[in-house]
Design a protein around this motif. Structure first.
Motif, PDB file in Angstrom:
ATOM      1  N   ARG A 142      27.165  -0.407  35.711  1.00 23.05           N
ATOM      2  CA  ARG A 142      27.597  -1.122  36.921  1.00 23.05           C
ATOM      3  C   ARG A 142      28.730  -2.103  36.634  1.00 23.05           C
ATOM      4  N   ILE A 143      29.121  -2.216  35.363  1.00 21.04           N
ATOM      5  CA  ILE A 143      30.202  -3.134  34.994  1.00 21.04           C
ATOM      6  C   ILE A 143      31.314  -2.352  34.315  1.00 21.04           C
ATOM      7  N   ALA A 144      32.524  -2.544  34.788  1.00 21.51           N
ATOM      8  CA  ALA A 144      33.721  -2.056  34.095  1.00 21.51           C
ATOM      9  C   ALA A 144      34.567  -3.267  33.724  1.00 21.51           C
ATOM     10  N   ILE A 145      35.336  -3.122  32.670  1.00 22.93           N
ATOM     11  CA  ILE A 145      36.235  -4.195  32.255  1.00 22.93           C
ATOM     12  C   ILE A 145      37.668  -3.797  32.612  1.00 22.93           C
ATOM     13  N   ALA A 146      38.314  -4.668  33.383  1.00 24.82           N
ATOM     14  CA  ALA A 146      39.708  -4.441  33.766  1.00 24.82           C
ATOM     15  C   ALA A 146      40.620  -5.029  32.693  1.00 24.82           C
ATOM     16  N   LEU A 147      41.432  -4.178  32.106  1.00 23.31           N
ATOM     17  CA  LEU A 147      42.404  -4.584  31.099  1.00 23.31           C
ATOM     18  C   LEU A 147      43.782  -4.563  31.749  1.00 23.31           C
ATOM     19  N   ASP A 148      44.274  -5.729  32.123  1.00 19.22           N
ATOM     20  CA  ASP A 148      45.576  -5.867  32.771  1.00 19.22           C
ATOM     21  C   ASP A 148      46.591  -6.200  31.687  1.00 19.22           C
ATOM     22  N   VAL A 149      47.541  -5.294  31.483  1.00 15.93           N
ATOM     23  CA  VAL A 149      48.362  -5.296  30.274  1.00 15.93           C
ATOM     24  C   VAL A 149      49.830  -5.529  30.607  1.00 15.93           C
ATOM     25  N   ARG A 150      50.468  -6.349  29.787  1.00 17.69           N
ATOM     26  CA  ARG A 150      51.927  -6.538  29.874  1.00 17.69           C
ATOM     27  C   ARG A 150      52.538  -6.241  28.505  1.00 17.69           C
ATOM     28  N   MET A 151      53.610  -5.460  28.495  1.00 21.26           N
ATOM     29  CA  MET A 151      54.320  -5.174  27.255  1.00 21.26           C
ATOM     30  C   MET A 151      55.239  -6.334  26.929  1.00 21.26           C
ATOM     31  N   THR A 152      55.138  -6.878  25.725  1.00 21.26           N
ATOM     32  CA  THR A 152      55.955  -8.008  25.285  1.00 21.26           C
ATOM     33  C   THR A 152      56.593  -7.659  23.942  1.00 21.26           C
ATOM     34  N   PRO A 153      57.521  -8.480  23.444  1.00 17.25           N
ATOM     35  CA  PRO A 153      58.078  -8.235  22.106  1.00 17.25           C
ATOM     36  C   PRO A 153      57.020  -8.239  21.015  1.00 17.25           C
ATOM     37  N   ASP A 154      55.864  -8.860  21.289  1.00 22.62           N
ATOM     38  CA  ASP A 154      54.767  -8.897  20.321  1.00 22.62           C
ATOM     39  C   ASP A 154      53.746  -7.791  20.546  1.00 22.62           C
ATOM     40  N   GLY A 155      54.063  -6.840  21.429  1.00 24.42           N
ATOM     41  CA  GLY A 155      53.151  -5.742  21.694  1.00 24.42           C
ATOM     42  C   GLY A 155      52.432  -5.896  23.019  1.00 24.42           C
ATOM     43  N   TYR A 156      51.352  -5.132  23.195  1.00 29.55           N
ATOM     44  CA  TYR A 156      50.591  -5.184  24.437  1.00 29.55           C
ATOM     45  C   TYR A 156      49.767  -6.468  24.496  1.00 29.55           C
ATOM     46  N   ARG A 157      49.995  -7.257  25.556  1.00 29.34           N
ATOM     47  CA  ARG A 157      49.235  -8.482  25.779  1.00 29.34           C
ATOM     48  C   ARG A 157      48.456  -8.361  27.079  1.00 29.34           C
ATOM     49  N   LEU A 158      47.251  -8.899  27.080  1.00 31.81           N
ATOM     50  CA  LEU A 158      46.455  -8.944  28.298  1.00 31.81           C
ATOM     51  C   LEU A 158      46.843 -10.159  29.125  1.00 31.81           C
ATOM     52  N   VAL A 159      46.697 -10.042  30.448  1.00 28.40           N
ATOM     53  CA  VAL A 159      46.956 -11.167  31.345  1.00 28.40           C
ATOM     54  C   VAL A 159      45.754 -11.360  32.248  1.00 28.40           C
ATOM     55  N   THR A 160      45.500 -12.604  32.649  1.00 30.15           N
ATOM     56  CA  THR A 160      44.336 -12.949  33.453  1.00 30.15           C
ATOM     57  C   THR A 160      44.756 -13.841  34.608  1.00 30.15           C
ATOM     58  N   ARG A 161      43.737 -14.304  35.359  1.00 33.28           N
ATOM     59  CA  ARG A 161      43.971 -15.223  36.479  1.00 33.28           C
ATOM     60  C   ARG A 161      45.015 -14.668  37.447  1.00 33.28           C
ATOM     61  N   GLY A 162      44.760 -13.437  37.915  1.00 33.42           N
ATOM     62  CA  GLY A 162      45.704 -12.818  38.834  1.00 33.42           C
ATOM     63  C   GLY A 162      47.029 -12.484  38.172  1.00 33.42           C
ATOM     64  N   TRP A 163      46.964 -12.142  36.880  1.00 32.51           N
ATOM     65  CA  TRP A 163      48.116 -11.738  36.082  1.00 32.51           C
ATOM     66  C   TRP A 163      49.051 -12.901  35.759  1.00 32.51           C
ATOM     67  N   ASN A 164      48.546 -14.116  35.841  1.00 29.96           N
ATOM     68  CA  ASN A 164      49.406 -15.292  35.665  1.00 29.96           C
ATOM     69  C   ASN A 164      49.209 -16.014  34.340  1.00 29.96           C
ATOM     70  N   LYS A 165      48.267 -15.567  33.494  1.00 26.11           N
ATOM     71  CA  LYS A 165      47.967 -16.276  32.257  1.00 26.11           C
ATOM     72  C   LYS A 165      47.762 -15.277  31.126  1.00 26.11           C
ATOM     73  N   ASP A 166      48.302 -15.602  29.936  1.00 27.27           N
ATOM     74  CA  ASP A 166      48.151 -14.723  28.785  1.00 27.27           C
ATOM     75  C   ASP A 166      46.690 -14.692  28.338  1.00 27.27           C
ATOM     76  N   GLY A 167      46.210 -13.485  27.987  1.00 29.65           N
ATOM     77  CA  GLY A 167      44.809 -13.335  27.605  1.00 29.65           C
ATOM     78  C   GLY A 167      44.590 -12.776  26.214  1.00 29.65           C
ATOM     79  N   GLY A 168      45.669 -12.660  25.422  1.00 23.86           N
ATOM     80  CA  GLY A 168      45.496 -12.218  24.049  1.00 23.86           C
ATOM     81  C   GLY A 168      45.923 -10.783  23.805  1.00 23.86           C
ATOM     82  N   ASP A 169      45.767 -10.374  22.563  1.00 19.22           N
ATOM     83  CA  ASP A 169      46.179  -9.044  22.130  1.00 19.22           C
ATOM     84  C   ASP A 169      45.236  -7.974  22.667  1.00 19.22           C
ATOM     85  N   LEU A 170      45.788  -6.930  23.258  1.00 19.63           N
ATOM     86  CA  LEU A 170      44.984  -5.871  23.868  1.00 19.63           C
ATOM     87  C   LEU A 170      44.022  -5.256  22.869  1.00 19.63           C
ATOM     88  N   TRP A 171      44.510  -4.901  21.681  1.00 18.20           N
ATOM     89  CA  TRP A 171      43.682  -4.143  20.753  1.00 18.20           C
ATOM     90  C   TRP A 171      42.563  -4.992  20.160  1.00 18.20           C
TER      91      TRP A 171
END
Length: 272
Positions: A142-171
């Motif tokens: 009943r739970i899925a995890i949404a991984l909202d991803v932005r490509m940056t010079p440092d690789g794939y980064r996650l974003v949170t808070r409606g895509w407005n805050k960095d959330g760390g390295d995807l992997w």
């Protein structure tokens, strides 16, 4: 976790599901692009679709078996459409995937109490990892995890808070969620969501190579060809896609979308 480059989840015989989106801002259904722009604080009134329940019922009548219901106000911390989303979920006969602002036990309990079939956690998976792990253990599918991803010079980064805050390295985050037993991911390239610039197929392939859990593509579909390309990834573990802007603006109808993925991967609405 599967080795890099291996096939993650060979679900070739499973139906490929289309999740038509209902994006709610201030009790009104908006086009996905408008909802995203407003969530980011951009100027402009956006384009309203009308009563969210009527929009959801339209998708149900057109053959959807799932509806992706989003509270954009809750996702950005600017308000809540909780009561309305509960009313919509209760009125539908199809399955509902509910998301937006579900970040603690209270909001999770209220979301599940609507009778929805699945909730997506996003910010909570990054900001409250211990609580998220407990939620995954208790509620499983009943739970899925949404991984909202932005490509940056440092690789794939996650974003949170409606895509407005960095959330760390995807992997790094994905590896943790794998250890915690996440059963499904919703993966969105945030530069493409709501933009009809085609899904990031490479990102989806890379995520599928690192998990055996099914993956739902989170947006960017521009046309039927994009849908067919996504359905071709079902052998890797992509089990469906959220369809927003292209559907909301009439570029493609829901019956056309369902027909596009009916074949090697059957549609979520069991089109025959």
């Amino acid at each position: 976790m599967t080795p890099q480059g291996a096939i993650g989840n060979p679900a070739q015989d499973a139906p490929f599901t289309i999740y038509p989106s209902v994006d709610v801002v201030a009790a009104t259904a908006m086009t996905s692009n408008s909802a995203i722009r407003m969530a980011r604080g951009e100027n402009g009134a956006g384009r309203a679709l009308g009563d969210p329940l009527e929009v959801a019922l339209t998708w149900q009548a057109a053959g959807a078996q799932w509806v992706h219901l989003v509270d954009l106000d809750a996702a950005t911390g600017r308000g809540s459409n909780r009561a309305q989303l509960a009313r919509i979920t209760g009125a539908l006969d199809v399955k509902v995937q509910l998301c937006g602002g579900i970040r603690d036990q209270e909001s999770l309990d209220m979301a599940l109490a609507t009778g929805c079939d699945r909730v997506n956690l996003s910010t909570a998976a990054l900001e409250s990892p211990e609580w998220c792990a407990r939620a995954l253990a208790e509620h499983g599918e009943r739970i899925a995890i949404a991984l909202d991803v932005r490509m940056t010079p440092d690789g794939y980064r996650l974003v949170t808070r409606g895509w407005n805050k960095d959330g760390g390295d995807l992997w790094e985050v994905l590896d943790r969620l794998e250890r915690e037993g996440c059963t499904r991911y919703v993966v969105t390239d945030v530069e493409r969501g709501g933009m009809m610039s085609s899904p990031n197929l490479q990102l989806l392939r890379e995520v599928c190579a690192r998990t055996d859990a099914p993956v739902v593509a989170g947006g960017g579909v521009a046309d039927a060809q994009d849908l067919r390309r996504l359905a071709e990834l079902s052998a890797l573990g992509v089990e469906g896609t959220i369809l927003g802007q292209a559907l909301h603006t009439g570029v493609i109808t829901l019956p056309e979308a369902l027909s596009a993925v009916d074949g090697g991967a059957a549609s979520g609405a069991s089109v025959r």
